[in-house]
Design an enzyme around this catalytic site. Structure first.
Site, PDB file in Angstrom:
ATOM      1  N   GLU A 170       0.818  -1.208   0.000  1.00 39.16           N
ATOM      2  CA  GLU A 170       0.000   0.000   0.000  1.00 39.16           C
ATOM      3  C   GLU A 170       0.857   1.265   0.000  1.00 39.16           C
ATOM      4  O   GLU A 170       0.545   2.229  -0.685  1.00 39.16           O
ATOM      5  CB  GLU A 170      -0.918  -0.035   1.232  1.00 39.16           C
ATOM      6  CG  GLU A 170      -1.828   1.163   1.398  1.00 39.16           C
ATOM      7  CD  GLU A 170      -3.051   1.122   0.486  1.00 39.16           C
ATOM      8  OE1 GLU A 170      -3.220   0.110  -0.224  1.00 39.16           O
ATOM      9  OE2 GLU A 170      -3.802   2.108   0.482  1.00 39.16           O
ATOM     10  N   ASP A 171       1.954   1.231   0.743  1.00 41.80           N
ATOM     11  CA  ASP A 171       2.685   2.481   0.993  1.00 41.80           C
ATOM     12  C   ASP A 171       4.027   2.621   0.285  1.00 41.80           C
ATOM     13  O   ASP A 171       4.643   3.678   0.356  1.00 41.80           O
ATOM     14  CB  ASP A 171       2.945   2.639   2.502  1.00 41.80           C
ATOM     15  CG  ASP A 171       1.651   2.739   3.291  1.00 41.80           C
ATOM     16  OD1 ASP A 171       0.619   3.009   2.657  1.00 41.80           O
ATOM     17  OD2 ASP A 171       1.684   2.536   4.505  1.00 41.80           O
TER      18      ASP A 171
END
Ligand code: MN
Length: 712
Positions: free
Chosen positions: A76-77
């Protein structure tokens, strides 16, 4: 920060075979991926996944779960991809990481509190492996522990609210009570700091007054009962500030009235022992009046059984004691819905669903080989349901396999009836697309849209199917009414009889119909004929029988219906079928035959099968192709071809059809000799002219012996 050595050492305490190399590799992978990121506290971001991994070691989770924890925020990051994770760590871990990532993405959606239960189900449905949920809960726990670093109060409150509404109850449901308690308490700290502070200071005071109360009471109770030869199991604990607050709130009582800041549970073997224990406790301590409840002789409606009493304990503190047998305890905790009804005050029938899961977690805590055990533990909750969001963030629960059509109908039947298009997560998709958990679905509607029979194939919900069917049935009836009326009018005219609905109305009873509309519908559907009606109304009239329908009179009838329909002489929207025997094409002279309950079948004017209807001329309609055929309406022409049996002749034939813009949709060899192929080919073409062009092209080819349109 925990080093990789510390982490591995911790895992080795319960899993000596743990793959240290793989853990190290995951540790380094995550460190590198997060290397430039910082948390709101200013610490390196990487401290977070390591902390989450450490929380999971406390639960003695397997190496795959620990690695998933280390990697849980990389997709996600950071720039890391699932492919990289798969390559480095294998299919099992990539599935887990993907699962946690998807749960994280769901979190970004807005949450309507009324929908908390649906949201919890969504999380469970998406955690198809229990480890995904456990990693997610540990992730949330660490985020809650560090929530005070988050600058925005609004954000802190939102996260705390979500924790209290979604994650803490989920932790409780799967039986990880210490996780639930901590999540609740951290959220409570955020949401009601004053309330918590006052409960804490009061608890502090009580604790000082009655030092080590819990241990003392357990000890003295045990001693007391042992003297009376009763074998007991006693558990007791101080309630958390949040659960005390909840109880004060729900029961609208003051802190002083709370008898069970400390609650004890005494488990014995028999019902007699329950009452004996009660007697012993009551004679040894002062009883708080009005607190005794006998749920053994009169169980609660959910089958909960226990004795409840409250005493003034050794240190003058009010203490609640619950006495029950082991068997009762089992039922209370895990019995059909009992536990959840009692604890959550909800209507849940979930006791059973979670029973096995809690059993699982118990095994997990004691498992010798958690790795192998977890590998076979799949969460299969709500797998028969799919949860999707409206653009407003409302959650809609649908059966698995549901499409935007189901979604639209479940929002409102009018939304369903008029839906024209759907966007899933912002992308335009066909209405038949199968929905997935967490999809955001945006339905566009148009007043002009109406359900089509094909929708029924794509709908799985009863509501959608019923609405579509009802709509189509009504619409069909309307079509039949119009068709029936025009057939009747035409037949009266052909027989030179005066058409008067008033006159027909007078004979309705005779004919056996309740209304004119019913009569028209029956005629339109082919269940009654105009001849029957004419005979009833003009008994003296001899109905002329015609074997062949008359040609459409070019001048009059054609101009009547100049609408944009592809076929003239029919009611627009009337259900039509093209006959499989003669494969009529635009440009062919055609007739329609009213088929009982099935609308109109279209044949070529010279189809052999028309002779079947020679005795029933009323059913044969004069129709013609409209002037404009829509491009997208492909028509199928059928050719009977005799082809020389030579190498490459079939390829030659198909190439020829393709070159002329025909699309072969079916090819069947009926007969094959040494010299010839005898075949039937169905070709999608624009019209008769198009097919003629193809036939002409074939006739020039040396491999084609003969080619003809099939005539039934
Ligand atoms: Mn995280």
């Amino acid at each position: 920060m925990t080093t990789v050595t510390q982490l591995i050492d911790k895992i080795k305490t319960y899993d000596p075979q743990a793959d240290a190399e793989l853990i190290t590799s995951a540790y380094n992978f995550a460190m590198e991926a997060h290397q430039h990121q910082k948390r709101e506290s200013g610490e390196p971001y990487f401290t977070h996944p390591v902390a989450v991994a450490m929380i999971l070691t406390e639960m003695k989770l397997d190496v795959s779960s620990i690695i998933t924890a280390l990697l849980h925020d990389t997709i996600e990051d950071t720039r890391a991809t699932l492919e990289q994770v798969k390559k480095k760590f294998g299919p099992e871990i990539v599935t887990l990481v993907d699962g946690v990532t998807k749960l994280t993405q769901i979190e970004l959606q807005s949450l309507n509190r009324q929908q908390a239960e649906n949201f919890r189900k969504l999380v469970l449905a998406m955690s198809n492996d229990i480890r995904v949920l456990l990693v997610k809960l540990a992730d949330r726990l660490h985020n809650m522990r560090t929530l005070h670093h988050v600058g925005s109060e609004e954000k802190r409150k939102r996260i705390a609210r979500e924790t209290m509404d979604i994650y803490a109850p989920l932790a409780g449901r799967i039986g990880v009570h210490h996780l639930k308690d901590e999540l609740d308490d951290l959220a409570f700290t955020q949401l009601n700091p004053e309330g918590r502070a006052s409960i804490m200071s009061r608890l502090e005071f009580l604790r000082k007054e009655g030092e080590n109360n819990v241990g003392n009471i357990i000890k003295s109770l045990k001693k007391l009962l042992k003297q009376n030869d009763i074998a007991v199991e006693i558990s007791g604990r101080e309630k958390t500030p949040y659960s005390i607050w909840l109880k004060m709130h729900r029961q609208n009582i003051s802190f002083e009235q709370l008898a069970d800041i400390i609650a004890f549970r005494v488990l014995v073997n028999t019902v007699e022992e329950c009452y004996q224990t009660l007697g012993i406790v009551h004679s040894a301590y002062r009883v708080v009046p009005g607190r005794f409840k006998d749920y053994i002789s009169t169980p609660k409606s959910n089958h909960y059984q226990s004795l409840h009493t409250a005493i003034i304990g050794p240190n003058q503190q009010r203490t609640e004691i619950q006495i029950r047998t082991h068997a009762m305890h089992e039922v209370n905790e895990y019995g059909v819905s009992a536990h959840w009804k009692y604890k959550q005050g909800a209507s849940g029938q979930e006791g059973d669903e979670f029973r096995w899961l809690r059993g699982l977690l118990e095994i997990l805590e004691n498992a010798a080989d958690p790795e192998e055990f977890l590998e076979h533990t799949k969460l299969e909750m709500y797998q028969d349901q799919v949860f999707c969001f409206t653009p407003q963030g409302d959650l809609i629960s649908l059966p698995t396999g549901a499409t935007p059509i189901d979604f639209a109908y479940s929002v409102h039947s009018e939304v369903g009836n008029h839906c024209v298009a759907a966007k899933i997560n912002g992308r335009m998709v066909p209405l038949r697309t199968v929905l997935h958990n967490g999809d955001q679905v945006d339905i566009s509607t148009s007043k002009a849209q109406a359900p089509s029979p094909t929708w029924e194939r794509y709908a799985v919900t009863g509501k959608a199917r019923a609405c579509i069917r009802r709509y189509i049935r009504n619409q069909k009836r309307e079509q039949f009414i119009e068709l029936g009326r025009s057939m009747l009018q035409k037949n009266f005219k052909q027989d030179a009889l005066e058409y008067s609905e008033k006159l027909i109305e007078q004979h309705l009873k005779d004919i056996g119909c309740a209304s004119l509309e019913d009569l028209f519908a029956l005629i339109g559907e082919g269940l009654k004929t105009s001849a029957d009606i004419i005979r009833k109304i003009y008994p003296e009239h001899i109905h002329k029988r015609r074997l062949v329908p008359p040609l459409p009179s070019e001048t009059t009838e054609r101009k009547e219906s100049e609408a944009e329909v592809s076929i003239k002489g029919l009611i627009p929207g009337m259900a039509i079928h093209y006959a499989g025997c003669c494969h009529p094409l635009p440009g062919d002279r055609i007739v329609g035959v009213v088929m009982t309950g099935r609308g109109v079948t279209i044949h070529t004017f010279d189809c052999d099968n028309l002779s079947k209807f020679a005795d029933d001329p009323d059913r044969v309609l004069d129709i013609a192709w409209g002037d404009q055929q829509r491009e997208e309406d492909g028509h199928v022409g059928r050719l009977h071809i005799i082809l020389l049996n030579k190498v490459g002749s079939l390829a030659n034939l198909t190439t020829m059809i393709g070159k002329n813009g025909g699309n072969i949709i079916n090819l069947k060899i009926i007969h094959r000799t040494e010299e010839f192929f005898d075949l039937i080919v169905d070709i999608e073409v624009k019209d008769k002219q198009h097919l003629s062009t193809i036939i002409a092209a074939m006739r020039t080819a040396s491999v084609v012996s003969s080619v003809e349109r099939s005539r039934g």
